[in-house]
Design a protein around this motif. Sequence first.
Motif, PDB file in Angstrom:
ATOM      1  N   TYR A 162      -5.767  -5.760  -4.954  1.00 15.31           N
ATOM      2  CA  TYR A 162      -6.324  -7.112  -5.085  1.00 15.31           C
ATOM      3  C   TYR A 162      -6.235  -7.917  -3.784  1.00 15.31           C
ATOM      4  O   TYR A 162      -6.427  -9.134  -3.785  1.00 15.31           O
ATOM      5  N   LEU A 163      -5.924  -7.244  -2.684  1.00 15.54           N
ATOM      6  CA  LEU A 163      -5.674  -7.966  -1.439  1.00 15.54           C
ATOM      7  C   LEU A 163      -6.935  -8.266  -0.635  1.00 15.54           C
ATOM      8  O   LEU A 163      -6.856  -8.937   0.402  1.00 15.54           O
ATOM      9  N   GLN A 164      -8.087  -7.750  -1.075  1.00 16.65           N
ATOM     10  CA  GLN A 164      -9.314  -8.120  -0.359  1.00 16.65           C
ATOM     11  C   GLN A 164      -9.516  -9.624  -0.486  1.00 16.65           C
ATOM     12  O   GLN A 164      -9.176 -10.231  -1.489  1.00 16.65           O
ATOM     13  N   ASP A 165     -10.063 -10.185   0.529  1.00 15.42           N
ATOM     14  CA  ASP A 165     -10.315 -11.637   0.585  1.00 15.42           C
ATOM     15  C   ASP A 165      -9.021 -12.447   0.643  1.00 15.42           C
ATOM     16  O   ASP A 165      -9.031 -13.650   0.353  1.00 15.42           O
ATOM     17  N   THR A 166      -7.918 -11.837   0.989  1.00 11.31           N
ATOM     18  CA  THR A 166      -6.681 -12.588   1.228  1.00 11.31           C
ATOM     19  C   THR A 166      -6.414 -12.586   2.724  1.00 11.31           C
ATOM     20  O   THR A 166      -6.826 -11.686   3.451  1.00 11.31           O
ATOM     21  N   GLU A 167      -5.693 -13.601   3.168  1.00  7.76           N
ATOM     22  CA  GLU A 167      -5.495 -13.780   4.618  1.00  7.76           C
ATOM     23  C   GLU A 167      -4.034 -13.833   5.029  1.00  7.76           C
ATOM     24  O   GLU A 167      -3.684 -13.429   6.140  1.00  7.76           O
ATOM     25  N   TYR A 168      -3.165 -14.292   4.137  1.00  8.44           N
ATOM     26  CA  TYR A 168      -1.817 -14.660   4.586  1.00  8.44           C
ATOM     27  C   TYR A 168      -0.741 -13.647   4.212  1.00  8.44           C
ATOM     28  O   TYR A 168       0.222 -13.479   4.957  1.00  8.44           O
ATOM     29  N   ILE A 169      -0.878 -12.980   3.085  1.00  9.26           N
ATOM     30  CA  ILE A 169       0.140 -12.010   2.672  1.00  9.26           C
ATOM     31  C   ILE A 169       0.339 -10.949   3.753  1.00  9.26           C
ATOM     32  O   ILE A 169       1.468 -10.547   4.049  1.00  9.26           O
ATOM     33  N   SER A 170      -0.765 -10.513   4.378  1.00  3.36           N
ATOM     34  CA  SER A 170      -0.679  -9.447   5.387  1.00  3.36           C
ATOM     35  C   SER A 170       0.129  -9.859   6.607  1.00  3.36           C
ATOM     36  O   SER A 170       0.636  -9.010   7.345  1.00  3.36           O
ATOM     37  N   LYS A 171       0.288 -11.180   6.838  1.00  2.00           N
ATOM     38  CA  LYS A 171       1.067 -11.650   7.988  1.00  2.00           C
ATOM     39  C   LYS A 171       2.541 -11.292   7.860  1.00  2.00           C
ATOM     40  O   LYS A 171       3.274 -11.281   8.854  1.00  2.00           O
ATOM     41  N   TYR A 172       2.958 -11.040   6.634  1.00  3.02           N
ATOM     42  CA  TYR A 172       4.384 -10.840   6.383  1.00  3.02           C
ATOM     43  C   TYR A 172       4.680  -9.406   5.971  1.00  3.02           C
ATOM     44  O   TYR A 172       5.482  -9.139   5.091  1.00  3.02           O
ATOM     45  N   LYS A 173       4.008  -8.467   6.664  1.00  2.21           N
ATOM     46  CA  LYS A 173       4.168  -7.045   6.343  1.00  2.21           C
ATOM     47  C   LYS A 173       5.608  -6.588   6.536  1.00  2.21           C
ATOM     48  O   LYS A 173       6.130  -5.784   5.761  1.00  2.21           O
ATOM     49  N   GLU A 174       6.259  -7.104   7.579  1.00  4.05           N
ATOM     50  CA  GLU A 174       7.666  -6.734   7.783  1.00  4.05           C
ATOM     51  C   GLU A 174       8.504  -7.115   6.570  1.00  4.05           C
ATOM     52  O   GLU A 174       9.374  -6.354   6.127  1.00  4.05           O
ATOM     53  N   ALA A 175       8.217  -8.280   5.996  1.00  8.26           N
ATOM     54  CA  ALA A 175       8.967  -8.751   4.834  1.00  8.26           C
ATOM     55  C   ALA A 175       8.645  -7.923   3.591  1.00  8.26           C
ATOM     56  O   ALA A 175       9.538  -7.537   2.833  1.00  8.26           O
ATOM     57  N   THR A 176       7.348  -7.643   3.355  1.00 10.68           N
ATOM     58  CA  THR A 176       6.989  -6.870   2.162  1.00 10.68           C
ATOM     59  C   THR A 176       7.445  -5.416   2.288  1.00 10.68           C
ATOM     60  O   THR A 176       7.819  -4.790   1.295  1.00 10.68           O
ATOM     61  N   ASP A 177       7.432  -4.878   3.503  1.00 13.76           N
ATOM     62  CA  ASP A 177       7.964  -3.523   3.711  1.00 13.76           C
ATOM     63  C   ASP A 177       9.460  -3.484   3.428  1.00 13.76           C
ATOM     64  O   ASP A 177       9.977  -2.494   2.883  1.00 13.76           O
ATOM     65  N   TYR A 178      10.151  -4.555   3.790  1.00 13.31           N
ATOM     66  CA  TYR A 178      11.595  -4.612   3.527  1.00 13.31           C
ATOM     67  C   TYR A 178      11.864  -4.664   2.029  1.00 13.31           C
ATOM     68  O   TYR A 178      12.788  -4.014   1.528  1.00 13.31           O
ATOM     69  N   VAL A 179      11.051  -5.425   1.296  1.00 11.54           N
ATOM     70  CA  VAL A 179      11.177  -5.438  -0.163  1.00 11.54           C
ATOM     71  C   VAL A 179      10.996  -4.023  -0.709  1.00 11.54           C
ATOM     72  O   VAL A 179      11.787  -3.552  -1.546  1.00 11.54           O
ATOM     73  N   ASN A 180       9.961  -3.319  -0.237  1.00 12.81           N
ATOM     74  CA  ASN A 180       9.727  -1.944  -0.692  1.00 12.81           C
ATOM     75  C   ASN A 180      10.927  -1.049  -0.436  1.00 12.81           C
ATOM     76  O   ASN A 180      11.316  -0.236  -1.286  1.00 12.81           O
ATOM     77  N   GLU A 181      11.509  -1.210   0.741  1.00 12.98           N
ATOM     78  CA  GLU A 181      12.688  -0.410   1.084  1.00 12.98           C
ATOM     79  C   GLU A 181      13.829  -0.654   0.096  1.00 12.98           C
ATOM     80  O   GLU A 181      14.509   0.283  -0.321  1.00 12.98           O
ATOM     81  N   GLN A 182      13.997  -1.914  -0.296  1.00 15.73           N
ATOM     82  CA  GLN A 182      15.099  -2.262  -1.199  1.00 15.73           C
ATOM     83  C   GLN A 182      14.835  -1.834  -2.645  1.00 15.73           C
ATOM     84  O   GLN A 182      15.774  -1.575  -3.395  1.00 15.73           O
ATOM     85  N   ILE A 183      13.565  -1.778  -3.040  1.00 16.03           N
ATOM     86  CA  ILE A 183      13.266  -1.442  -4.433  1.00 16.03           C
ATOM     87  C   ILE A 183      12.802   0.004  -4.604  1.00 16.03           C
ATOM     88  O   ILE A 183      12.377   0.407  -5.680  1.00 16.03           O
ATOM     89  N   GLY A 184      12.884   0.788  -3.510  1.00 18.72           N
ATOM     90  CA  GLY A 184      12.603   2.208  -3.613  1.00 18.72           C
ATOM     91  C   GLY A 184      11.137   2.580  -3.670  1.00 18.72           C
ATOM     92  O   GLY A 184      10.778   3.598  -4.274  1.00 18.72           O
ATOM     93  N   GLN A 185      10.280   1.791  -3.045  1.00 17.34           N
ATOM     94  CA  GLN A 185       8.847   2.085  -3.021  1.00 17.34           C
ATOM     95  C   GLN A 185       8.414   2.417  -1.591  1.00 17.34           C
ATOM     96  O   GLN A 185       8.762   1.713  -0.657  1.00 17.34           O
ATOM     97  N   GLU A 186       7.645   3.484  -1.453  1.00 15.32           N
ATOM     98  CA  GLU A 186       7.234   3.912  -0.127  1.00 15.32           C
ATOM     99  C   GLU A 186       6.022   3.152   0.389  1.00 15.32           C
ATOM    100  O   GLU A 186       5.749   3.142   1.594  1.00 15.32           O
ATOM    101  N   SER A 187       5.270   2.545  -0.505  1.00 16.09           N
ATOM    102  CA  SER A 187       4.065   1.838  -0.077  1.00 16.09           C
ATOM    103  C   SER A 187       3.747   0.732  -1.073  1.00 16.09           C
ATOM    104  O   SER A 187       4.388   0.599  -2.115  1.00 16.09           O
TER     105      SER A 187
END
Length: 595
Positions: free
Chosen positions: A123-148
């Motif tokens: 659902y990320l098409q047409d979004t602009e700001y969430i992608s700016k915080y990839k380091e943060a969302t990748d860190y969440v994935n690391e903590q919750i055991g998700q690779e992507s």
Amino acid sequence: MEFKTALTRVFAVGVAATMLFSSAACGNSSASDEDDNSLMTVEVFDGLANYQGEQKGWFAKIIKDKFNIKLNIVAPNVAGGGSTLFDTRAAAGNLGDIVIYGYDTGKGSKLVKSGLIEDMTPYLQDTEYISKYKEATDYVNEQIGQESGVWGIPSAVVENLTPDEPSEGLEPTFGPYLRWDLYKEVGYPEINTLEDLVSVLKQMQDKAREESGSDDIYAMSLFKDWDSNMMNNAKQPTCFYGYDEVGFVLAKGDGSDFESITEEDGIYERTIKFFNAAYRAGIVDPESTTQNYDTMNSKYKNGKVLFSFWPWLGQAAYNTNENKAAGKGFMLAPLKDMKIFSYGATPRGDKTMIALGSKAKNKQRLVKFIDWLYSPEGVYASSNQTGGSAGVQGLTWEVKDGKPVLTDFGSAVLSGESKNVPDEWGGGSYSDGISALNFTTVNVNDIDPNTGYTYNPVMWPSEIEKANENPLNKDWQEHMGASTTMEYLKNNNMLLVGAGSSYVQPEEDSQISTLRGSIKTEIVNSSWKASFADSESECEKIFSDMIKTVQGLDIDSVLEVDMKNAKDQDQSRKDILKEYQNKKSSSSESSESSE
């Protein structure tokens, strides 16, 4: 609120596996579900909210106009029995359309495995700001055991601040804040230590009662609402000395000390003795043991309390424009031996995330709404209840000569005055219209790329100039020799920054959780009893007996876990500082080579 037990129950009844596959099956197809853009009520399961029900006022109007949605907040903090509420909704497979929830201590991974939240990626098409915080969302994935994927965006992310910088603005999170006008009237007495505060506060209380003719003014007023591993109010003065809590451990932000809260003659016992000395001096509100936060907060607003652990309590409640113009208000009065703990900025965000509920309808629209919350407009508009950003451009602030300034209306309401919003902005009182999500998306001290200034108006040149002119601030500045609290603390080496590492504690063993439950009850109850003991010797005996009792309850097993977590957190802080120093060095080398 603590929901770990509830999450465990969800697994125990076998709901998780069923929901995992069912949500995965419907999740992929729903990306293409048609949305007729009709008015949509969005249920938000919000672990941070202090209000339950439909969002009101100006924030409600903004999101209805932009997304044709209205929010219905489901708040465990308000509903009571948070675990039961979580159990009920989780067992039905639907926490909410949007979920605001901690992802630490294994909670985030269980939300994913239970099928209660969904990857936002489709659902990320047409979004602009969430992608700016990839380091943060990748860190969440690391903590919750998700690779992507993008399973949640954390709170308080930053782009322009580094981990060794305070995340706060001109005031720290903690500090000894006194009614400065009364402190001035009693002659600005020096306060060498925490213990010296008692006599100073007694003088201020006597002066306030004499001038007002009112005997219901108290220097200190306490509350029990936030008690958990310890008496929360007793934890606050430990922060004046660089400590913060990790379970039953108080850890210094620089890793120089780690103490059990049951340590004899430790920092926690010191604060309990401080409270007891204050109680015996007659300067503690007798309703402290029965009132809640809201009742206590109203006393601050009415000038009935003279000491605050936090600027965002005393100043937010009492430092109105009218009071400041009369030279009245809360300002920091330093203890000569203090070194205040400050939370470093967190490029990877804080430990609470906003996520997409797996059973939500019109998910594309909801993800656009979440994305907007991280936009400059959304950051301004969704400022939480404890203050922060400037509100709504055109209503509370505007740009003049290329710089952001508060409107007269904004200046009034952001200083605590009660005013109604014009009908075209939604009507009702401004305070009732504040976002009930209580979720900070971007740290308000980060920079708005559209203005080049922070989202936090107190740091704007126009507001600093105004602050320098009001009698309260002018007197404080002249006496302290600094323009702002942060400037004073930095100049006098009275600030200790715990680097913003976004460290997440691992999931706790159920046996440790069971032990912790009985131990913290004993610690909290004994702390209150000791604080309100009739003599110093009785206070010491209650605390000593408490130590023996919790040793019998096997606190050592819990302390082993908490001490490891505290030291791991310290290592995480050291690691991110090293990481950012390396980035800075690489950036400098790159700049030099390009020249």
